[in-house]
Design an enzyme around this catalytic site. Structure first.
Site, PDB file in Angstrom:
ATOM      1  N   LYS A 125       0.859  -1.187   0.000  1.00 38.10           N
ATOM      2  CA  LYS A 125       0.000   0.000   0.000  1.00 38.10           C
ATOM      3  C   LYS A 125       0.888   1.228   0.000  1.00 38.10           C
ATOM      4  O   LYS A 125       2.039   1.169   0.439  1.00 38.10           O
ATOM      5  CB  LYS A 125      -0.883   0.020   1.261  1.00 38.10           C
ATOM      6  CG  LYS A 125      -2.158   0.802   1.097  1.00 38.10           C
ATOM      7  CD  LYS A 125      -3.218   0.024   0.355  1.00 38.10           C
ATOM      8  CE  LYS A 125      -4.500   0.798   0.187  1.00 38.10           C
ATOM      9  NZ  LYS A 125      -5.560  -0.081  -0.337  1.00 38.10           N
TER      10      LYS A 125
HETATM   11  P1  NAD Z   1     -13.239   7.503  -3.018  1.00 38.16           P
HETATM   12  O1  NAD Z   1     -12.229   8.575  -2.751  1.00 38.16           O
HETATM   13  O2  NAD Z   1     -13.714   7.265  -4.403  1.00 38.16           O
HETATM   14  O3  NAD Z   1     -14.542   7.761  -2.093  1.00 38.16           O
HETATM   15  C1  NAD Z   1     -14.459   7.959  -0.711  1.00 38.16           C
HETATM   16  C2  NAD Z   1     -15.828   8.454  -0.247  1.00 38.16           C
HETATM   17  O4  NAD Z   1     -15.829   8.535   1.175  1.00 38.16           O
HETATM   18  C3  NAD Z   1     -16.184   9.848  -0.752  1.00 38.16           C
HETATM   19  O5  NAD Z   1     -17.563   9.908  -1.048  1.00 38.16           O
HETATM   20  C4  NAD Z   1     -15.871  10.746   0.460  1.00 38.16           C
HETATM   21  O6  NAD Z   1     -16.627  11.947   0.467  1.00 38.16           O
HETATM   22  C5  NAD Z   1     -16.302   9.819   1.566  1.00 38.16           C
HETATM   23  N1  NAD Z   1     -15.698  10.201   2.848  1.00 38.16           N
HETATM   24  C6  NAD Z   1     -14.448  10.628   3.093  1.00 38.16           C
HETATM   25  N2  NAD Z   1     -14.310  10.917   4.409  1.00 38.16           N
HETATM   26  C7  NAD Z   1     -15.504  10.650   4.977  1.00 38.16           C
HETATM   27  C8  NAD Z   1     -15.990  10.739   6.293  1.00 38.16           C
HETATM   28  N3  NAD Z   1     -15.213  11.169   7.283  1.00 38.16           N
HETATM   29  N4  NAD Z   1     -17.271  10.369   6.521  1.00 38.16           N
HETATM   30  C9  NAD Z   1     -18.058   9.933   5.521  1.00 38.16           C
HETATM   31  N5  NAD Z   1     -17.658   9.822   4.249  1.00 38.16           N
HETATM   32  C10 NAD Z   1     -16.395  10.178   3.989  1.00 38.16           C
HETATM   33  O7  NAD Z   1     -12.605   6.182  -2.366  1.00 38.16           O
HETATM   34  P2  NAD Z   1     -12.971   4.673  -2.719  1.00 38.16           P
HETATM   35  O8  NAD Z   1     -12.018   4.191  -3.737  1.00 38.16           O
HETATM   36  O9  NAD Z   1     -14.437   4.548  -2.930  1.00 38.16           O
HETATM   37  O10 NAD Z   1     -12.551   3.956  -1.360  1.00 38.16           O
HETATM   38  C11 NAD Z   1     -13.421   3.917  -0.229  1.00 38.16           C
HETATM   39  C12 NAD Z   1     -12.948   2.815   0.706  1.00 38.16           C
HETATM   40  O11 NAD Z   1     -12.954   1.568   0.001  1.00 38.16           O
HETATM   41  C13 NAD Z   1     -11.528   2.975   1.256  1.00 38.16           C
HETATM   42  O12 NAD Z   1     -11.475   2.410   2.545  1.00 38.16           O
HETATM   43  C14 NAD Z   1     -10.702   2.126   0.309  1.00 38.16           C
HETATM   44  O13 NAD Z   1      -9.489   1.682   0.901  1.00 38.16           O
HETATM   45  C15 NAD Z   1     -11.662   0.988   0.090  1.00 38.16           C
HETATM   46  N6  NAD Z   1     -11.409   0.202  -1.129  1.00 38.16           N
HETATM   47  C16 NAD Z   1     -11.420   0.778  -2.352  1.00 38.16           C
HETATM   48  C17 NAD Z   1     -11.212  -0.011  -3.481  1.00 38.16           C
HETATM   49  C18 NAD Z   1     -11.288   0.549  -4.874  1.00 38.16           C
HETATM   50  O14 NAD Z   1     -11.200  -0.250  -5.821  1.00 38.16           O
HETATM   51  N7  NAD Z   1     -11.458   1.835  -5.062  1.00 38.16           N
HETATM   52  C19 NAD Z   1     -10.958  -1.380  -3.335  1.00 38.16           C
HETATM   53  C20 NAD Z   1     -10.971  -1.932  -2.069  1.00 38.16           C
HETATM   54  C21 NAD Z   1     -11.211  -1.134  -0.960  1.00 38.16           C
END
Ligand code: NAD
Length: 435
Positions: A125
């Site tokens: 990561k």
């Molecule tokens: P992203 O940046 O596209 O979206 C994040 C979302 O969370 C946004 O809507 C943001 O406004 C919201 N957010 C941020 N801080 C917040 C808070 N304090 N309270 C409520 N909402 C909040 O990110 P993503 O890629 O969707 O990732 C989200 C989660 O999923 C992370 O934990 C990431 O590690 C995990 N994840 C993502 C992927 C992927 O393929 N993108 C894969 C596995 C896990």
């Protein structure tokens, strides 16, 4: 007779067990679950020691020329946790809250996640401490390229392959791929995944994590004898994972009654039109001002009475402070580490069925694996092939974890850790210690 190298796990003592004083330290959250699974597996002390350490941690300070002509220095991190099963795989996040412990925990979770879905990758990561929402596209590009240059010795299709995570996207992956390719003198598409489709990305990658969440949520509902049609869902985080997870669950007949992002959210008991909310966010960047429902806080969303809660934002949102108020029947962990270890036991007592992060959100890395395979083979699959293969892996993984949880009478999280750790440990035993 060969010496018996297996010792009872009660002789394992965590050397730094008093180091993590906070429930919300993500490395502690990972290690607490790891210890429980290691104990149940009766893991040998040697392998236990290897698996509780990251292989490599890089901290780099990155000078970036800002648009106003001033130089700012940002701190970047890349952690390779374990590469025994294959090249390290793991996203890069741009966020003010990035810490070495967080990135290390996320890299460990990537290791276990790849093992749960049985794809031939290790875990890594990366992160840069910055506020990307306050930076111009030019500043972000210079930051990305300089960070890539700083960690270039670890990167490569056979060694370490980044992907998008919080606040990074296809655009950022394209810059990383270009920077790496310029450095090695030829185009290397397989050095990152989550790229634009036009330059070696995979069809279905953007939707893959949300699609995986949808698939395991349906499996969980069916396991509990609940109908998918009409099941009520609250989604925290409306980015890649949350918004697509919500759209796909809605298509399957679920009723999405609440959504939120960093600005707060809305609840609407008659159901939210998710496509409409996605269109709103496309135009306004966040859900701020979205008015098709009653405004709620993130804290209120988490405690709504729903069939399914999909936390898809950041770590540590379900903790001892609010777990008593959780009323969901199923929690599908779209985010990494949304539940603290201390909250797990209380969810168990309340009978909440948790599909743990290392299984629930593994759809993203699974299609990243497909992307890497397609890049290396130079032959690209149709979206249907990608989605069908993802479906098969997610269903098989869910069922393998469920079966183990029944066999050992443990929750889904402990079962997922047991499956992952036993797979990684097996490879360590087979490979032995190089010296
Ligand atoms: P992203 O940046 O596209 O979206 C994040 C979302 O969370 C946004 O809507 C943001 O406004 C919201 N957010 C941020 N801080 C917040 C808070 N304090 N309270 C409520 N909402 C909040 O990110 P993503 O890629 O969707 O990732 C989200 C989660 O999923 C992370 O934990 C990431 O590690 C995990 N994840 C993502 C992927 C992927 O393929 N993108 C894969 C596995 C896990």
């Amino acid at each position: 007779m060969p010496p018996d190298l297996t010792l009872q796990t009660h002789t394992i003592v965590r050397p730094d067990k008093d180091r993590f004083l906070s429930e919300e330290n993500p490395f502690e959250a990972m290690m607490f679950r790891f210890d429980r699974a290691a104990e149940l597996l009766d893991l040998e002390p040697g392998i236990y020691k290897v698996l509780r350490h990251a292989e490599k941690q890089i901290i780099t300070n990155i000078p970036v020329m800002l648009d106003n002509g001033e130089v700012e220095v940002f701190t970047g991190i890349r952690v390779l946790y374990n590469t025994s099963r294959g090249p390290a795989k793991g996203g890069i996040r741009f966020d003010l809250n990035v810490t070495l412990d967080e990135v290390t925990a996320l890299a460990a979770w990537m290791t276990w996640k790849c093992a749960v879905v049985n794809i031939p990758f290790g875990g890594s990561k990366g992160g840069v401490i910055c506020d990307p929402l306050k930076m111009s596209a030019g500043e972000l590009e210079r930051l990305t390229r300089r960070y890539t240059a700083s960690i270039i010795s670890t990167l490569g299709p056979d060694s370490d392959v980044p992907a998008p995570d919080v606040n990074t996207n296809e655009r950022v992956m394209a810059w990383i791929m270009d920077t790496y390719s310029m450095r090695v003198g030829h185009t290397v598409t397989a050095v990152v995944t989550g790229k634009p489709v036009e330059m070696g990305g995979s069809l279905g990658r953007r939707e893959a994590t949300g699609r995986g969440c949808m698939i395991v949520t349906k499996e969980a509902l069916s396991h509990l004898g609940m109908d998918v049609r009409g099941a009520t869902v609250a989604v925290q985080g409306f980015g890649n994972v949350g918004s697509i997870g919500a759209q796909l669950l809605q298509k399957e007949g679920c009723k999405i009654i609440a959504i939120s992002d960093r600005t707060g959210g809305v609840v609407n008991k008659s159901g939210i039109d998710v496509d409409d909310a996605v269109a709103y966010v496309k135009q306004h960047r966040t859900l701020e001002g979205y008015s098709k429902g009653t405004r709620i806080t993130n804290e209120e969303l988490l405690t709504l009475e729903v069939d399914v809660l999909l936390p898809a934002a950041l770590e540590n949102v379900i903790t001892t402070k609010n777990v008593a108020n959780i009323r969901a029947k199923i929690i599908c962990e779209g985010a990494n580490g949304p539940t603290t270890a201390a909250a797990d036991a209380i969810l168990d007592e309340k009978g909440v069925f948790v599909v743990p992060d290392i299984l629930a959100n593994a759809g993203g890395v699974t299609v990243s694996y497909f992307e890497w395979v397609q890049d290396r083979g130079g032959y690209f699959w149709t979206e249907k092939v990608v989605n069908d293969r993802l479906h098969e892996i997610m269903i098989n993984s869910f069922r393998a974890v469920l079966q183990l949880s029944k066999q050992h009478k443990v929750n889904m999280r402990t079962a997922a850790y047991m499956l992952a750790i036993s797979r990684v440990a097996t490879v360590h035993r087979l490979r032995g210690i190089y010296a």
